[in-house]
Write a protein that holds these residues in place. Sequence first.
Motif, short mmCIF file in Angstrom:
data_model
loop_
_atom_site.label_atom_id
_atom_site.label_comp_id
_atom_site.label_asym_id
_atom_site.label_seq_id
_atom_site.Cartn_x
_atom_site.Cartn_y
_atom_site.Cartn_z
N UNK A 1 2.31 6.67 3.07
CA UNK A 1 1.56 6.76 2.75
C UNK A 1 0.61 7.69 3.01
N UNK A 2 0.06 8.97 4.07
CA UNK A 2 -0.28 10.11 4.00
C UNK A 2 1.12 11.30 3.59
N UNK B 1 0.79 -1.27 0.44
CA UNK B 1 -0.27 0.00 0.38
C UNK B 1 0.61 1.34 -0.35
N UNK B 2 2.03 0.98 0.77
CA UNK B 2 2.93 2.17 0.09
C UNK B 2 4.04 2.74 -1.11
N UNK C 1 -6.85 4.52 -1.78
CA UNK C 1 -7.51 5.41 -1.01
C UNK C 1 -8.32 5.07 0.13
N UNK C 2 -9.63 4.41 -0.86
CA UNK C 2 -10.17 4.34 -0.18
C UNK C 2 -10.02 2.57 0.59
N UNK C 3 -9.17 1.72 -0.91
CA UNK C 3 -8.26 0.37 0.42
C UNK C 3 -7.30 0.69 1.84
N UNK C 4 -6.68 2.05 1.35
CA UNK C 4 -5.56 2.44 2.78
C UNK C 4 -6.73 2.26 3.68
N UNK C 5 -7.49 3.43 3.51
CA UNK C 5 -8.21 3.14 4.60
C UNK C 5 -9.01 2.05 5.71
N UNK C 6 -9.21 0.89 4.32
CA UNK C 6 -10.28 -0.24 5.10
C UNK C 6 -9.50 -0.61 5.69
N UNK C 7 -8.16 -1.02 5.29
CA UNK C 7 -6.18 -1.80 5.88
C UNK C 7 -6.90 -0.97 7.06
#
Length: 296
Positions: free
Chosen positions: A215-216, A116-117, A246-252
């Motif tokens: 990521x941020x 994800x990063x 961003x949706x996938x990162x938020x879910x994770x």
Amino acid sequence: MEQKNGSSFTGFILLGFSDRPQLELPPLFAVFLVSYIVTIFGNLAIILVSQLDPKLHPPTYFFLPNLSLRDLCYTTGTVPQMLVNTCSGRKAISYGGCVAQLFMFLALGSTECLLLAVMSFHRFVAICPPLRYSVIMHRRLCLQLAAASWLSGFGNSGLQSTWTLQLPLCGRREVDRFFCEVPALPKLSCVDTTANEAELFFISVLVLLLPVTLILISCALIAQAVLRIRSAEGRRKAFGTCGSHLIVVSLFYGTMVSLFYGVITPMLNPLIYTLRNKEVKDAFKRLVARVFLAKK
């Protein structure tokens, strides 16, 4: 893990929702089964279409099948056992099966953090210096970043698994989880695990903190770049480029509950990337059309 009293230790009992048996069958079994089927077909479809459609071969879509492969391996390592246990009164798992679940849970969880990063960096390069995208994100760099993510994830798992499995047991076999994972197993030990848990916590925070920091930072730079785009169409395309990710990162990072993360998130990832990405949807349509034409 070795048992201190020297007797033969055959496995563990995964408690799950043992205190709420009304949730286990059929409601929980149905959720697990449907989620597993959707996860398998969704992620296999993304891997297949990414390999067969030439338009998805550029670096733009390189990391998508990597994430799908990770989700596929993760659910296959945990959900089948969970399906068996929801139908079984004993809910047992062998020692070898528990060790395999522990190792794969750590390895694939760490790998996703890093992937994800890397994908966030990929989005940043695609939006912020777009004229240099093809120069920076060449196939060799993509291969190196993906390989580094997988190797680092499995290396971290080997380290944490070794520390956990070295703890002696005192005969307790009940794991208060749906599958074997680090937070639950040290609690079965008959020695003081404070130092061991501190080491595990430090490594876990490191593995989580560094990727989320990257990521941020990428998100902040992307937001600045998007706000500088004058045309509404340009901003829409820029947001579309990173919106799914961003949706996938938020879910994770927003649902670090092991049950949700292990069952629901791998099912949603391919749906999110498919429904929000025009090129991937078009590739699926072309693949389906080719299959129907081949049958005629």
